[in-house]
Enzyme design. Sequence first.
Site, short mmCIF file in Angstrom:
data_model
loop_
_atom_site.label_atom_id
_atom_site.label_comp_id
_atom_site.label_asym_id
_atom_site.label_seq_id
_atom_site.Cartn_x
_atom_site.Cartn_y
_atom_site.Cartn_z
N ALA A 397 0.86 -1.18 0.00
CA ALA A 397 0.00 0.00 0.00
C ALA A 397 0.90 1.23 0.00
O ALA A 397 1.94 1.23 0.67
CB ALA A 397 -0.90 0.00 1.23
N CYS A 398 0.55 2.25 -0.75
CA CYS A 398 1.36 3.46 -0.80
C CYS A 398 0.41 4.67 -0.68
O CYS A 398 -0.54 4.80 -1.45
CB CYS A 398 2.14 3.54 -2.12
SG CYS A 398 3.22 5.00 -2.25
N VAL A 399 0.69 5.52 0.30
CA VAL A 399 -0.20 6.67 0.52
C VAL A 399 0.63 7.93 0.75
O VAL A 399 1.79 7.87 1.20
CB VAL A 399 -1.11 6.44 1.74
CG1 VAL A 399 -2.07 5.28 1.49
CG2 VAL A 399 -0.31 6.18 3.00
#
Length: 420
Positions: A397-399
């Site tokens: 996941a990349c935020v």
Amino acid sequence: MMDAEELLEKYAAGERNFHTLNLRGIDLKGANLSGIDFTSADLSGAYLNDANLSKANLKNVNLTRASLTNTNLSELVNGYSLNLTWADLSGANLGKAHLDNANFNNANLDNANLRDATLQSANFTEASLIDANLARTNLNSVNFTNANLTDCNLSQAKLNNVILKNTNFQRAKIRGVNLLQKDLSGINFAEADLGAANLNSVNFRKANLQGTNLERAELQKTDLMKANLDNANLKRADLTGANIYGATFKNADLTGAIMPDGEVYQTSTDLEFGKPETPLAKEPKEINIMTRKVIRTDKAPAPVGPYNQAILASGQMLFVAGQIAIDPRLGDVVYTEDVVKQTEQVMRNIEAILTEAGATFADVVKTGVFLADMNDFAAVNAVYAKYFSEDTAPARACVEVSRLPKNVLVEIDCIAVIGG
């Protein structure tokens, strides 16, 4: 070279000094030679079955390949450096004998009695001691490498600095002994009796402890990783701080044991608040214990709050805390304006923690990437891709977040499954 008849005649006449003689292959079966002095004599290959050599002086004597079955060697006054390599001592009595530095390499001591003997620095490499009695024996600094001590009685023996490598202790009686900090990895202790033994900080990795009696044993900080403890008796044992990741406890009895987290184990019966109306089929019960271990290494940044670098749960699941670009040598953030170099430092920190826990990047199953600016994604991803190949890369996941600790540009955490 003196023959047996001449030796026995001189002995009968009162002579006891037979120093440095060549007595190779001599036949003295059943002879009464109590108190004889064979200092530095060569009796290699001699036949001494059923002979009486009690209270003899055998200092530096060579008894290589000698036959000493059922021989009485009790209370030897001096057996220093006695060479019994490949000798047959099955059923022999060496009780209270002084045999410091003796060599029993490949000797057969099955059913022998060595109770209360002194055997400091003796060599038992490859020796067979099946059903031998070594109770209360002084075995300090003895070498038991590859020795077979099946059914051996070692109760209250002194085992300081003893070498135990590939030693077989199956069904051995070792009650109350002190094996503090010994490396016993991979050793066979199946059905052995280690009741009330001091096993603090012992390395039992991959050891066979099936059916072993460990009742009331001290197992604080003991490494039991991947050990087999099926059917073992661990009643009231103290496992505080022990590493039991990957160990098996099928049908083990942990009643009243202090578990690694300090909690006292309760049986399933103690925890039942009601019984099902229909009785369940009786099947072997498997004890599954959720465990946790804190991972720490000085090769990654030290925690700066109430958290740890990583937690290893139940021996396989590794949860690595979010890592930022702190160089552990400096204790501070590096490359404050360079997201590529910050990412490289983050990945080095993660690698150090994985290594400390016995894992690699190949074991990682999930990552979380936190960016101060999503425009840096391509640069971060280019570094990230050096550690994870596209075909086996973990889920991710990349935020983008409004702010990261110490105003760094990137933070990454991960979850790994060791051995997965």
